[in-house]
Scaffold this active site. Structure first.
Site, PDB file in Angstrom:
ATOM      1  CG  LEU A  66      16.160  11.713  -5.729  1.00 42.85           C
ATOM      2  CD1 LEU A  66      15.906  12.512  -6.995  1.00 42.85           C
ATOM      3  CD2 LEU A  66      15.110  10.628  -5.579  1.00 42.85           C
ATOM      4  CG  HIS A  67      22.549  15.214  -6.197  1.00 43.39           C
ATOM      5  ND1 HIS A  67      23.771  14.589  -6.261  1.00 43.39           N
ATOM      6  CD2 HIS A  67      22.209  15.505  -7.481  1.00 43.39           C
ATOM      7  CE1 HIS A  67      24.151  14.517  -7.531  1.00 43.39           C
ATOM      8  NE2 HIS A  67      23.225  15.057  -8.291  1.00 43.39           N
TER       9      HIS A  67
END
Ligand code: BDR
Ligand code: CA
Length: 312
Positions: A241-242
């Site tokens: 989940l950048h």
């Protein structure tokens, strides 16, 4: 203290979660506006997706501005193979009805930095850096007025995700990234080195899904879609989940560790175009220009996300 921020974004499922985290955290961040940029998908879709997410959050009064539709000097490269045709594949969305502001995103960035007190606005880029670089080129007087730029982009230990050498956001507009990294504005960089440790494992996604209300469920569905690609590619337990790491850093910087180092952008070689050449080991005497994050407390990060998304 509440920080005033502008989110510059190309949603994208992970951008969407970052926007939700910010809109759920008014005591920590005051979202002055959201500027869209071409990246994961073309501009018309990233702008529409930003509207969808603000409506999902129950914040249709959020100001959304469409920004640049292509990189400074290169053709646009998109990532439908990761994010789906719409950029936000997963849930069934209805057509958004909230407006897009008339002003161009770059003009909004310039005007906001000129009208707010110097050193009080933080920029949060979650996509290619085209809007920020264009604003800096057009209005050099605003550069010194930026409090900080906290961005998702680049990689050192993880090297590339779109080419063997480069991370997507930097690769799409390396000339823009070069302008930002040379600007002298204090930078905090969330590279793949840290975001690849923010994995939505099944228990973490189940926690989103179990939240009451529509938002947790939508987050779980977006992640389900997004993760099929990374799971296959990296054999990991879930999708990274950048982009939410950027907003989480503003709320809980203590969850992150990194080094203050020199980072430069490759803009010449096609082979390594967009590489973030990070002097992690201090082997040059080039002065530091960025806090390059390398690690995070992943459980703390997901606890924060779940707790905040539950509020929406
Ligand atoms: C970055 O690229 C995009 O696909 C994601 O939204 C993230 O900002 C990761 O390389
Ligand atoms: Ca993004």
């Amino acid at each position: 203290m509440t920080r005033k921020i502008i989110i510059d974004t190309d949603p994208g499922q992970d951008d969407a979660v970052a926007i939700l985290l910010a809109l759920a955290s008014p005591e920590d961040v005051d979202v002055l506006g959201i500027t869209s940029v071409a990246g994961n998908v073309p501009l018309a879709l990233t702008t529409k997706n930003a509207r969808i997410i603000c409506e999902l959050a129950g914040k249709p009064d959020t100001k959304i501005f469409a920004g640049c539709d292509r990189p400074l000097r290169r053709d646009l490269v998109t990532a439908e193979y990761v994010h789906g045709k719409t950029g936000l594949d997963g849930p069934d969305w209805s057509e958004p009805t909230m407006p897009v502001q008339d002003q161009h995103g770059v003009d909004f960035i310039i005007d906001t930095l000129r009208s707010e007190a110097p050193g009080t606005v933080t920029l949060c880029p979650l996509g290619p850096l085209t809007n920020i670089a264009t604003a800096f080129e057009r209005a050099p007087d605003i550069v010194d007025r930026v409090q900080e730029i906290v961005l998702m982009g680049g990689a050192y230990f993880e090297v590339g995700n779109v080419t063997p050498a480069a991370e997507f956001n930097i690769y799409v507009d390396p000339q823009a990234a070069d302008i930002v990294f040379r600007s002298g504005v204090p930078l905090v960089v969330m590279p793949l080195d840290v975001t690849h440790k923010a994995l939505v494992t099944k228990p973490r996604n189940d926690a989103f899904r179990a939240l009451p209300g529509a938002v947790g469920h939508a987050v779980a569905e977006m992640t389900d879609f997004f993760e099929r690609f990374d799971k296959e590619k990296y054999g990991s337990e879930g999708a990274p989940l950048h982009d939410p790491t950027v907003i989480a850093y503003l709320i809980r910087p203590d969850l992150f560790t990194g080094r203050n180092i020199n980072v430069q952008i490759e803009t010449q070689s096609e082979l390594t175009m967009g590489m973030t050449v990070a002097d992690w080991w201090g082997v040059t005497d080039h002065p530091p220009n960025a806090t390059f994050i390398g690690d995070l407390d992943a459980d703390g990060f997901f606890d924060l996300l779940t707790e905040r998304i539950a509020r929406l």
